[in-house]
Design a protein around this motif. Structure first.
Motif, mmCIF file in Angstrom:
data_model
loop_
_atom_site.group_PDB
_atom_site.id
_atom_site.type_symbol
_atom_site.label_atom_id
_atom_site.label_comp_id
_atom_site.label_asym_id
_atom_site.label_seq_id
_atom_site.Cartn_x
_atom_site.Cartn_y
_atom_site.Cartn_z
ATOM 1 N N GLU A 90 0.831 -1.213 0.000
ATOM 2 C CA GLU A 90 0.000 0.000 0.000
ATOM 3 C C GLU A 90 0.864 1.260 0.000
ATOM 4 O OE1 GLU A 90 -2.473 -0.242 3.411
ATOM 5 O OE2 GLU A 90 -3.521 -2.052 2.733
ATOM 6 N N ASN A 91 1.861 1.274 0.874
ATOM 7 C CA ASN A 91 2.712 2.458 0.986
ATOM 8 C C ASN A 91 3.599 2.641 -0.249
ATOM 9 O OD1 ASN A 91 2.585 3.931 3.802
ATOM 10 N ND2 ASN A 91 2.243 1.748 4.178
ATOM 11 N N LEU A 92 4.115 1.537 -0.781
ATOM 12 C CA LEU A 92 4.956 1.632 -1.965
ATOM 13 C C LEU A 92 4.143 2.075 -3.182
ATOM 14 C CD1 LEU A 92 7.786 1.274 -3.135
ATOM 15 C CD2 LEU A 92 7.238 -1.123 -3.579
ATOM 16 N N TYR A 93 2.920 1.575 -3.291
ATOM 17 C CA TYR A 93 2.079 1.930 -4.434
ATOM 18 C C TYR A 93 1.799 3.437 -4.478
ATOM 19 C CZ TYR A 93 -1.629 1.778 -7.915
ATOM 20 O OH TYR A 93 -2.389 1.994 -9.049
ATOM 21 N N SER A 94 1.779 4.065 -3.309
ATOM 22 C CA SER A 94 1.474 5.498 -3.268
ATOM 23 C C SER A 94 2.509 6.339 -4.023
ATOM 24 C CB SER A 94 1.396 5.975 -1.805
ATOM 25 O OG SER A 94 2.675 5.950 -1.191
ATOM 26 N N VAL A 95 3.736 5.831 -4.170
ATOM 27 C CA VAL A 95 4.763 6.605 -4.886
ATOM 28 C C VAL A 95 5.026 6.097 -6.309
ATOM 29 C CG1 VAL A 95 5.918 7.447 -2.814
ATOM 30 C CG2 VAL A 95 6.611 5.237 -3.786
ATOM 31 N N SER B 184 6.922 -17.014 7.872
ATOM 32 C CA SER B 184 6.813 -15.562 7.991
ATOM 33 C C SER B 184 7.247 -14.863 6.707
ATOM 34 C CB SER B 184 7.636 -15.054 9.175
ATOM 35 O OG SER B 184 8.994 -15.391 9.034
ATOM 36 N N ILE B 185 8.366 -15.306 6.128
ATOM 37 C CA ILE B 185 8.860 -14.698 4.888
ATOM 38 C C ILE B 185 7.864 -14.905 3.759
ATOM 39 C CG2 ILE B 185 10.706 -14.694 3.180
ATOM 40 C CD1 ILE B 185 11.545 -13.631 5.928
ATOM 41 N N MET B 186 7.347 -16.109 3.657
ATOM 42 C CA MET B 186 6.384 -16.402 2.596
ATOM 43 C C MET B 186 5.091 -15.617 2.787
ATOM 44 S SD MET B 186 6.949 -20.494 1.956
ATOM 45 C CE MET B 186 5.950 -20.508 0.469
ATOM 46 N N GLY B 187 4.689 -15.462 4.051
ATOM 47 C CA GLY B 187 3.481 -14.692 4.320
ATOM 48 C C GLY B 187 3.632 -13.236 3.916
ATOM 49 N N ARG B 188 4.776 -12.645 4.236
ATOM 50 C CA ARG B 188 5.026 -11.238 3.874
ATOM 51 C C ARG B 188 5.135 -11.066 2.365
ATOM 52 N NH1 ARG B 188 10.032 -10.791 7.983
ATOM 53 N NH2 ARG B 188 8.891 -11.489 9.839
ATOM 54 N N THR B 189 5.755 -12.044 1.728
ATOM 55 C CA THR B 189 5.904 -11.982 0.270
ATOM 56 C C THR B 189 4.543 -12.117 -0.410
ATOM 57 O OG1 THR B 189 8.119 -12.939 0.456
ATOM 58 C CG2 THR B 189 7.076 -12.994 -1.721
ATOM 59 N N GLN B 190 3.774 -13.124 0.037
ATOM 60 C CA GLN B 190 2.460 -13.348 -0.560
ATOM 61 C C GLN B 190 1.523 -12.172 -0.274
ATOM 62 O OE1 GLN B 190 1.634 -16.491 -2.407
ATOM 63 N NE2 GLN B 190 0.385 -14.792 -3.166
ATOM 64 N N GLU C 249 -1.654 -7.841 -2.459
ATOM 65 C CA GLU C 249 -2.138 -6.465 -2.359
ATOM 66 C C GLU C 249 -1.717 -5.645 -3.577
ATOM 67 O OE1 GLU C 249 -4.149 -3.216 -0.754
ATOM 68 O OE2 GLU C 249 -4.219 -5.349 -0.256
ATOM 69 N N MET C 250 -0.494 -5.850 -4.056
ATOM 70 C CA MET C 250 -0.027 -5.100 -5.220
ATOM 71 C C MET C 250 -0.839 -5.478 -6.458
ATOM 72 S SD MET C 250 1.959 -2.659 -6.100
ATOM 73 C CE MET C 250 3.213 -2.491 -4.814
ATOM 74 N N LYS C 251 -1.151 -6.745 -6.589
ATOM 75 C CA LYS C 251 -1.985 -7.178 -7.717
ATOM 76 C C LYS C 251 -3.365 -6.518 -7.641
ATOM 77 C CE LYS C 251 -2.057 -11.634 -8.593
ATOM 78 N NZ LYS C 251 -2.080 -13.097 -8.292
ATOM 79 N N GLU C 252 -3.900 -6.412 -6.450
ATOM 80 C CA GLU C 252 -5.202 -5.782 -6.258
ATOM 81 C C GLU C 252 -5.147 -4.308 -6.635
ATOM 82 O OE1 GLU C 252 -9.228 -5.596 -5.231
ATOM 83 O OE2 GLU C 252 -7.945 -7.365 -5.383
ATOM 84 N N LEU C 253 -4.066 -3.646 -6.255
ATOM 85 C CA LEU C 253 -3.914 -2.219 -6.537
ATOM 86 C C LEU C 253 -3.648 -1.947 -8.017
ATOM 87 C CD1 LEU C 253 -1.714 -1.314 -3.428
ATOM 88 C CD2 LEU C 253 -4.061 -0.531 -3.838
ATOM 89 N N VAL C 254 -2.865 -2.808 -8.642
ATOM 90 C CA VAL C 254 -2.491 -2.621 -10.050
ATOM 91 C C VAL C 254 -3.662 -2.916 -10.982
ATOM 92 C CG1 VAL C 254 -1.047 -3.502 -11.919
ATOM 93 C CG2 VAL C 254 -0.029 -2.999 -9.676
ATOM 94 N N GLY C 255 -4.405 -3.964 -10.665
ATOM 95 C CA GLY C 255 -5.509 -4.362 -11.544
ATOM 96 C C GLY C 255 -5.197 -5.622 -12.325
ATOM 97 N N ASP C 256 -5.854 -5.802 -13.481
ATOM 98 C CA ASP C 256 -5.757 -7.051 -14.233
ATOM 99 C C ASP C 256 -4.437 -7.239 -14.971
ATOM 100 O OD1 ASP C 256 -8.311 -7.700 -13.439
ATOM 101 O OD2 ASP C 256 -9.251 -6.760 -15.189
ATOM 102 N N SER C 257 -3.816 -6.174 -15.402
ATOM 103 C CA SER C 257 -2.639 -6.290 -16.262
ATOM 104 C C SER C 257 -1.355 -6.449 -15.448
ATOM 105 C CB SER C 257 -2.536 -5.076 -17.195
ATOM 106 O OG SER C 257 -1.540 -5.289 -18.170
ATOM 107 N N VAL D 250 2.443 -4.580 -15.968
ATOM 108 C CA VAL D 250 3.229 -4.576 -14.723
ATOM 109 C C VAL D 250 3.707 -5.994 -14.404
ATOM 110 C CG1 VAL D 250 3.218 -4.067 -12.248
ATOM 111 C CG2 VAL D 250 1.956 -2.591 -13.843
ATOM 112 N N VAL D 251 4.988 -6.109 -14.092
ATOM 113 C CA VAL D 251 5.575 -7.398 -13.732
ATOM 114 C C VAL D 251 6.113 -7.330 -12.312
ATOM 115 C CG1 VAL D 251 7.358 -9.099 -14.270
ATOM 116 C CG2 VAL D 251 6.222 -7.844 -16.127
ATOM 117 N N ILE D 252 5.688 -8.270 -11.484
ATOM 118 C CA ILE D 252 6.244 -8.414 -10.127
ATOM 119 C C ILE D 252 7.273 -9.532 -10.198
ATOM 120 C CG2 ILE D 252 5.751 -8.940 -7.716
ATOM 121 C CD1 ILE D 252 2.888 -7.910 -8.196
ATOM 122 N N ASP D 253 8.537 -9.188 -10.004
ATOM 123 C CA ASP D 253 9.640 -10.120 -10.209
ATOM 124 C C ASP D 253 10.228 -10.535 -8.854
ATOM 125 O OD1 ASP D 253 11.722 -11.594 -11.226
ATOM 126 O OD2 ASP D 253 12.457 -10.033 -12.583
#
Length: 404
Positions: A197-202, A229-235, A240-248, A267-270
């Motif tokens: 959420e915070n990263l998407y704002s910029v 814990s790491i997997m939970g934070r990553t997922q 959330e980023m997918k939700e904010l970005v949308g379908d593409s 948009v690609v999440i790598d």
């Protein structure tokens, strides 16, 4: 004459008898008075004891009705011993968790042993430590499992031995029913979502302007794909980023998170994950994703990954920074704290980071363990997470969480 003498002698004899008799009566009266005084003193003492006993009972009743100044403080119980098995000892985060554990043990008058593997990829070492803790037959065990599947048998062993298990950090999801009494942990998916959420704002403007021909790439650096814990934070971040970005949007780089077709999205999440959890491997993974075309931001999901992000960014010419002021820079957001990460946030190298409360995680874990050992009811506790940046780092409620 003789008759008169006889009469006088008789009178003298009678008088002597009378005097002796009177003397005996006087002595008897004195003895009786002494006995009466002794009895009176005994009765007085008995009455005093009864009065004092009544006064003590009244005082005790008053104390019970009026709580003491320290009412509500944990009751000391030196017989309780808690074993704590963490994910590691190598990061400052775990040092702070240990400090919290010790504080709770001290507050409750219990004893505590803290252990963890040298490296968070040493899963078998943690299993051995857990089994060793079970063999000591402690009153309870606190566990931050590196890999839940690897400790399933140990959890069953603890359950059979009647030893309560309290999960902490990432908890122990999927544990055998009844083996884990409660968890003191951060909601890692929610914490990862907070970072997104915070990263998407910029980066929102660049994301909205992206096309399949001019893609925007968001890098994610995770130290492993085994820690809950790491997997939970990553997922949580990805979802959330997918939700904010949308379908593409597509997720690439790791089969654990892969989703979508990279060639057809804007948009690609790598996701970059090293083969081994060591500095050389994670720095190499970080460099590989940062050097790709179109990278506008990077998220590191724990202290180890965040430090790699900072080191690698510096090694690549200082590419992390405020992209709004210089579009050759890459926004960076980390997780947890530590001296290097805190300084990077303060000087603007990083946009910000997510902090947990490691001291509170340790404290609440041991507190729950002590309560479970006493047979008291316990339930899960979310120890929370907050976003911090250069602007709010000095706020008291944030500053105390951002350890060095």
């Amino acid at each position: 004459m003789k008759k008169k003498l006889t009469i006088v002698l008789a009178l003298l004899l009678a008088f002597s008898v009378f005097v002796v008799a009177c003397g005996k009566k006087e002595e008897e009266k004195k003895d009786e008075k002494k006995e009466e005084k002794v009895e009176e003193k005994a009765e007085d003492k008995a009455e005093e004891k009864e009065e004092k006993a009544e006064e003590k009972e009244e005082e005790a009743a008053d104390d019970a009705e009026e709580p003491a100044d320290d009412a509500g403080e944990p009751a000391a119980d030196g017989e309780i011993h808690i074993e704590v098995v963490s994910k590691g000892l190598q990061h400052q985060f775990w040092v702070n968790v240990q400090n919290g554990c010790q504080q709770a043990a001290d507050d409750y008058g219990a004893t505590m042993s803290f252990d963890g593997p040298a490296n968070e990829s040493d899963i078998q070492d943690q299993v051995d430590m857990l089994e060793n803790s079970i063999s000591k037959n402690p009153d309870a065990i606190c566990l931050a499992a590196l890999d839940v599947q690897s400790v399933m048998q140990s959890l069953e062993n603890a359950q059979s031995a009647g030893i309560p298990i309290i999960g902490f950090d990432s908890g122990v999801p999927g544990a055998p029913e009844g083996s884990v009494y409660a968890n003191a942990s951060t909601d890692n998916k929610a914490a990862g979502a907070l970072a997104a959420e915070n990263l998407y704002s910029v980066i929102e403007d660049e994301v909205l302007a992206a096309t399949p021909d001019a893609q925007v790439r968001i890098a994610v650096l995770s130290q492993d794909a085994s820690s809950e814990s790491i997997m939970g934070r990553t997922q949580g971040f990805i979802d959330e980023m997918k939700e904010l970005v949308g379908d593409s949007v597509a997720v690439v780089g790791s089969s654990a998170y892969a989703d979508g077709d990279e060639a057809s999205v804007s948009v690609v999440i790598d996701v970059g994950i090293p083969a081994k959890t060591d500095v050389a491997d994670i720095d190499a993974s970080c460099a590989a994703i940062l050097e790709k075309e179109g990278v506008v931001a990077i998220y590191a999901s724990n202290e180890f990954a965040a430090e790699s992000m900072i080191r690698t960014g510096e090694a690549l010419g200082g590419i992390l920074g405020n992209r709004a002021e210089d579009d050759s820079k890459v926004w960076g957001i980390g997780f947890d704290a530590g001296k290097l990460q805190r300084e990077a946030v303060e000087n603007g190298t990083l946009f910000g980071a997510i902090t947990q409360d490691p001291v509170q995680i340790g404290y609440k874990a041991v507190e729950l363990a002590i309560k479970a050992a006493k047979g008291e009811p316990v339930e899960d506790i979310d120890t929370g997470a907050k976003f911090y940046n250069a602007e709010n780092l000095s706020d008291p409620e944030i500053d105390v969480l951002v350890y060095e």
